[in-house]
Design an enzyme around this catalytic site. Structure first.
Site, PDB file in Angstrom:
ATOM      1  N   CYS A  65      50.320  41.997  52.796  1.00  0.00           N
ATOM      2  CA  CYS A  65      49.320  41.992  53.854  1.00  0.00           C
ATOM      3  C   CYS A  65      49.143  40.546  54.317  1.00  0.00           C
ATOM      4  CB  CYS A  65      48.006  42.578  53.364  1.00  0.00           C
ATOM      5  SG  CYS A  65      47.109  41.467  52.316  1.00  0.00           S
TER       6      CYS A  65
ATOM      7  N   ASP B 206      36.653  35.303  49.655  1.00  0.00           N
ATOM      8  CA  ASP B 206      36.344  35.769  51.015  1.00  0.00           C
ATOM      9  C   ASP B 206      35.457  34.785  51.777  1.00  0.00           C
ATOM     10  OD1 ASP B 206      37.811  37.989  50.531  1.00  0.00           O
ATOM     11  OD2 ASP B 206      36.148  39.393  50.373  1.00  0.00           O
TER      12      ASP B 206
ATOM     13  N   ARG C  91      37.353  44.794  61.332  1.00  0.00           N
ATOM     14  CA  ARG C  91      37.500  45.501  60.045  1.00  0.00           C
ATOM     15  C   ARG C  91      36.304  45.238  59.139  1.00  0.00           C
ATOM     16  NH1 ARG C  91      41.767  43.087  57.175  1.00  0.00           N
ATOM     17  NH2 ARG C  91      40.800  44.320  55.556  1.00  0.00           N
TER      18      ARG C  91
ATOM     19  N   ILE D 278      42.871  32.768  44.270  1.00  0.00           N
ATOM     20  CA  ILE D 278      42.969  34.227  44.182  1.00  0.00           C
ATOM     21  C   ILE D 278      44.157  34.787  44.966  1.00  0.00           C
ATOM     22  CG2 ILE D 278      41.703  36.419  44.458  1.00  0.00           C
ATOM     23  CD1 ILE D 278      40.352  34.543  42.459  1.00  0.00           C
TER      24      ILE D 278
ATOM     25  N   LYS E 185      31.155  46.406  53.124  1.00  0.00           N
ATOM     26  CA  LYS E 185      32.405  47.170  53.298  1.00  0.00           C
ATOM     27  C   LYS E 185      33.079  47.400  51.940  1.00  0.00           C
ATOM     28  CE  LYS E 185      36.239  44.778  54.540  1.00  0.00           C
ATOM     29  NZ  LYS E 185      37.346  44.984  53.609  1.00  0.00           N
ATOM     30  N   ASN E 186      33.147  46.337  51.126  1.00  0.00           N
ATOM     31  CA  ASN E 186      33.899  46.450  49.878  1.00  0.00           C
ATOM     32  C   ASN E 186      33.200  47.303  48.819  1.00  0.00           C
ATOM     33  OD1 ASN E 186      35.779  44.903  51.104  1.00  0.00           O
ATOM     34  ND2 ASN E 186      35.418  43.040  49.900  1.00  0.00           N
TER      35      ASN E 186
ATOM     36  N   ARG F  75      49.717  40.949  47.397  1.00  0.00           N
ATOM     37  CA  ARG F  75      48.795  41.954  46.869  1.00  0.00           C
ATOM     38  C   ARG F  75      49.510  43.114  46.168  1.00  0.00           C
ATOM     39  NH1 ARG F  75      43.797  42.299  51.117  1.00  0.00           N
ATOM     40  NH2 ARG F  75      42.513  42.580  49.310  1.00  0.00           N
ATOM     41  N   PRO F  76      50.209  42.823  45.070  1.00  0.00           N
ATOM     42  CA  PRO F  76      50.847  43.905  44.321  1.00  0.00           C
ATOM     43  C   PRO F  76      49.801  44.809  43.664  1.00  0.00           C
ATOM     44  CG  PRO F  76      51.024  41.837  43.129  1.00  0.00           C
ATOM     45  CD  PRO F  76      50.357  41.523  44.435  1.00  0.00           C
ATOM     46  N   ILE F  77      50.240  45.987  43.204  1.00  0.00           N
ATOM     47  CA  ILE F  77      49.289  46.883  42.533  1.00  0.00           C
ATOM     48  C   ILE F  77      49.762  47.201  41.108  1.00  0.00           C
ATOM     49  CG2 ILE F  77      48.238  47.895  44.591  1.00  0.00           C
ATOM     50  CD1 ILE F  77      50.109  50.358  44.095  1.00  0.00           C
ATOM     51  N   ASP F  78      50.499  46.242  40.507  1.00  0.00           N
ATOM     52  CA  ASP F  78      51.013  46.461  39.151  1.00  0.00           C
ATOM     53  C   ASP F  78      49.895  46.723  38.141  1.00  0.00           C
ATOM     54  OD1 ASP F  78      50.422  43.767  39.869  1.00  0.00           O
ATOM     55  OD2 ASP F  78      51.263  43.073  37.976  1.00  0.00           O
ATOM     56  N   LEU F  79      48.755  46.032  38.288  1.00  0.00           N
ATOM     57  CA  LEU F  79      47.656  46.230  37.328  1.00  0.00           C
ATOM     58  C   LEU F  79      47.038  47.622  37.482  1.00  0.00           C
ATOM     59  CD1 LEU F  79      45.900  42.749  37.599  1.00  0.00           C
ATOM     60  CD2 LEU F  79      47.349  43.570  35.742  1.00  0.00           C
TER      61      LEU F  79
HETATM   62  C1  UD1 Z   1      39.050  42.835  46.737  1.00  0.00           C
HETATM   63  C2  UD1 Z   1      38.332  42.743  48.067  1.00  0.00           C
HETATM   64  C3  UD1 Z   1      38.742  41.485  48.800  1.00  0.00           C
HETATM   65  C4  UD1 Z   1      38.520  40.263  47.915  1.00  0.00           C
HETATM   66  C5  UD1 Z   1      39.205  40.448  46.564  1.00  0.00           C
HETATM   67  C6  UD1 Z   1      38.909  39.329  45.585  1.00  0.00           C
HETATM   68  C7  UD1 Z   1      38.051  45.073  48.653  1.00  0.00           C
HETATM   69  C8  UD1 Z   1      38.384  46.183  49.581  1.00  0.00           C
HETATM   70  N1  UD1 Z   1      38.686  43.906  48.853  1.00  0.00           N
HETATM   71  O1  UD1 Z   1      40.446  42.934  47.031  1.00  0.00           O
HETATM   72  O2  UD1 Z   1      37.950  41.376  49.977  1.00  0.00           O
HETATM   73  O3  UD1 Z   1      39.083  39.140  48.566  1.00  0.00           O
HETATM   74  O4  UD1 Z   1      38.753  41.677  45.962  1.00  0.00           O
HETATM   75  O5  UD1 Z   1      37.548  39.169  45.413  1.00  0.00           O
HETATM   76  O6  UD1 Z   1      37.200  45.210  47.797  1.00  0.00           O
HETATM   77  N2  UD1 Z   1      46.638  41.443  41.882  1.00  0.00           N
HETATM   78  C9  UD1 Z   1      47.836  41.648  41.254  1.00  0.00           C
HETATM   79  N3  UD1 Z   1      48.112  42.906  40.804  1.00  0.00           N
HETATM   80  C10 UD1 Z   1      47.256  43.947  40.957  1.00  0.00           C
HETATM   81  C11 UD1 Z   1      46.024  43.718  41.595  1.00  0.00           C
HETATM   82  C12 UD1 Z   1      45.737  42.450  42.052  1.00  0.00           C
HETATM   83  O7  UD1 Z   1      48.646  40.731  41.095  1.00  0.00           O
HETATM   84  O8  UD1 Z   1      47.580  45.064  40.510  1.00  0.00           O
HETATM   85  C13 UD1 Z   1      46.334  40.104  42.423  1.00  0.00           C
HETATM   86  C14 UD1 Z   1      46.232  40.112  43.947  1.00  0.00           C
HETATM   87  O9  UD1 Z   1      47.503  40.029  44.562  1.00  0.00           O
HETATM   88  C15 UD1 Z   1      45.367  38.930  44.220  1.00  0.00           C
HETATM   89  C16 UD1 Z   1      44.422  38.918  43.012  1.00  0.00           C
HETATM   90  O10 UD1 Z   1      45.054  39.695  42.001  1.00  0.00           O
HETATM   91  O11 UD1 Z   1      46.151  37.773  44.247  1.00  0.00           O
HETATM   92  C17 UD1 Z   1      43.039  39.473  43.308  1.00  0.00           C
HETATM   93  O12 UD1 Z   1      43.159  40.810  43.717  1.00  0.00           O
HETATM   94  P1  UD1 Z   1      42.009  41.892  43.540  1.00  0.00           P
HETATM   95  O13 UD1 Z   1      40.889  41.329  42.744  1.00  0.00           O
HETATM   96  O14 UD1 Z   1      42.651  43.138  43.063  1.00  0.00           O
HETATM   97  O15 UD1 Z   1      41.543  42.060  45.029  1.00  0.00           O
HETATM   98  P2  UD1 Z   1      41.451  43.392  45.876  1.00  0.00           P
HETATM   99  O16 UD1 Z   1      40.836  44.471  45.085  1.00  0.00           O
HETATM  100  O17 UD1 Z   1      42.770  43.643  46.539  1.00  0.00           O
END
Ligand code: UD1
Length: 420
Positions: A116, A308, A400, A330, A22-23, A121-125
């Site tokens: 979630c 996961d 899912r 994580i 899926k990912n 799960r912020p998207i600041d990065l």
């Molecule tokens: C992806 C996977 C998810 C897996 C995760 C970690 C998909 C669809 N999902 O999620 O199944 O558990 O990788 O292997 O591929 N973070 C920030 N800011 C950001 C982005 C991330 O603080 O801008 C934090 C997140 O809140 C989290 C950590 O970084 O605590 C890891 O997130 P990330 O590696 O981005 O995971 P996803 O891509 O959301």
């Protein structure tokens, strides 16, 4: 509301087949949007998250058709650059469309994914990286507006954390940017390499995927490609855990051994015997009648232990001899399944990032609720070895990420049914 009803205690044996990841499929479907052409994606699992991604593609103007596990995306007619709030809410990872929409349309509009089940799960990065390509970002009433004047400009990015989603968005944005983009501390998950392989077969020039530092030479245009998605390593892990708790013996087909990394030695440490057939991409797992504890599981970005796989392994540790320690590094609230496992008789103490699991002789069936995708899978694993009947509600979380989980499990002898 659908429920899964399991009568535990059956010893599982036979063969299970792992579907596509899926990912991997999600960012690859998003990438198909950028080609202005027809892409054929094989081994695309039939899951609600994938259907949500297809809905987004169709909303943006793509024609999408599915023949069994093959999805064909014709992105010639893309005419929108926004994702409505309702579609963003269906799947948090729809944020991975940001890079591809920007690359194709020069602008994008989507809503803030928000929190979630497993954490904030912020998207600041994602946002700070996208800005470096010369993109202007505005936020109004929970909607995010992205726009680039002229062409996207290649840049140098150093990620403070190797976020999977942010790395994917950077790759998608950089493919057709003007110049050479470099990324330091990029995510190294196998899904990143799969996305790079797909983009490269569309004509992109991405080097170093899976190694932590990426170099992406911008190209003028991407073209059509045909690609087969890698097998889902977390589904394979879940199947192995099902075998582990049932004293089972299962042949698991369609795996890539190197993607299973630390999960294999962990299950071996618990007493499982695993033999890998590299030639046929399969493995055989045989579990002992009584499992040993795992000393500790510390989740880390790849190649560390995958977050996961934490919940599935916690179900296994619940019935092992001795005390196992988990550290979740994580996501901040990824232990919601612990209290549900406790309803089945598991002895788990959670304190912040740490969970201490004291193995019990056996679990007993009860009504429980799936709290999130992998947490739901952990309840299925626990239910398979629990005495009596386990009923799992909120099955949509499990749907899912697992295609016909109950059918696969019935094939190896589990007593599991889906009920309204
Ligand atoms: C992806 C996977 C998810 C897996 C995760 C970690 C998909 C669809 N999902 O999620 O199944 O558990 O990788 O292997 O591929 N973070 C920030 N800011 C950001 C982005 C991330 O603080 O801008 C934090 C997140 O809140 C989290 C950590 O970084 O605590 C890891 O997130 P990330 O590696 O981005 O995971 P996803 O891509 O959301």
């Amino acid at each position: 509301m659908e429920r899964l009803v399991i009568r535990g205690g059956k010893r599982l044996s036979g063969k299970m087949n792992v579907h596509g990841a899926k990912n991997s499929a999600l960012p690859i479907l998003a990438a198909a949007l950028m080609t202005d052409d027809v892409c054929v994606i094989h081994n695309c699992p039939q899951l609600t998250d994938i259907e949500a991604a297809i809905k987004i593609l169709e909303y943006l103007g793509c024609k999408v058709s599915r023949q069994a596990d093959t999805v064909i995306v014709d992105s010639k007619g893309v005419n929108r650059y926004d994702i409505p709030d309702s579609l963003m809410r269906e799947m948090r990872s729809s944020v991975v469309f940001l890079g591809s929409i920007l690359s194709r349309m020069g602008r994008a509009q989507l809503s803030f994914p928000g929190g979630c089940e497993i954490g904030l799960r912020p998207i600041d990065l994602h946002i700070s990286s996208i800005k470096r390509f010369g993109v202007e970002v505005k936020e109004e009433y929970g909607r995010l507006f992205f726009e680039v004047k002229g062409k996207l400009k290649a840049t140098e990015i150093v990620l403070s954390f190797p976020s999977v989603g942010a790395t994917e968005n950077i790759m998608l944005t950089a493919c057709c940017a003007d110049g050479v983009t470099t990324v330091v501390n990029a995510a190294r998950e196998p899904e990143i390499s799969d996305l790079a392989d797909f983009l490269n077969s569309c004509g992109a020039k991405i080097y170093g995927a899976g190694e932590g530092n990426l170099t992406i030479e911008g190209v003028k245009k991407l073209h059509s490609a045909e690609h087969t998605v890698i097998p889902d390593r977390i589904v394979a892990t879940t199947y192995m855990c099902c075998a582990a708790v049932t004293n089972g013996s299962i042949l698991i087909d369609n795996i890539v051994p190197s993607h299973l990394g630390l999960v294999l030695p962990t299950l071996e440490e618990m007493g499982c015997f695993i033999s890998i057939d590299e030639k046929s991409n399969a493995l055989m797992i045989t579990a002992p009648p009584k499992l040993r504890r795992i000393k500790n599981i510390v989740t880390m970005p790849h190649p560390g232990f995958p977050t996961d796989a934490q919940a599935p392994l916690m179900a296994v540790a619940s019935v092992a001899q001795g005390t196992s320690v988990f550290v979740e590094n994580i996501f901040e609230s990824r232990y919601k399944h612990a209290s549900e496992l406790a309803r089945l008789g598991a002895k788990i103490k959670v304190e912040g990032k740490v969970a201490i699991v004291e193995g019990v002789e056996c679990l007993s069936g009860a009504s429980v609720m799936a709290t999130d995708l992998r947490g739901g899978a952990s309840l299925v694993i626990a239910g398979l070895c629990a005495k009596g009947k386990t009923e799992i509600s909120n099955v949509y979380h499990i749907d899912r990420g697992y295609e016909e989980l109950e059918r696969q499990l019935r094939l190896v002898g589990a007593d599991i049914k889906r009920k309204e």
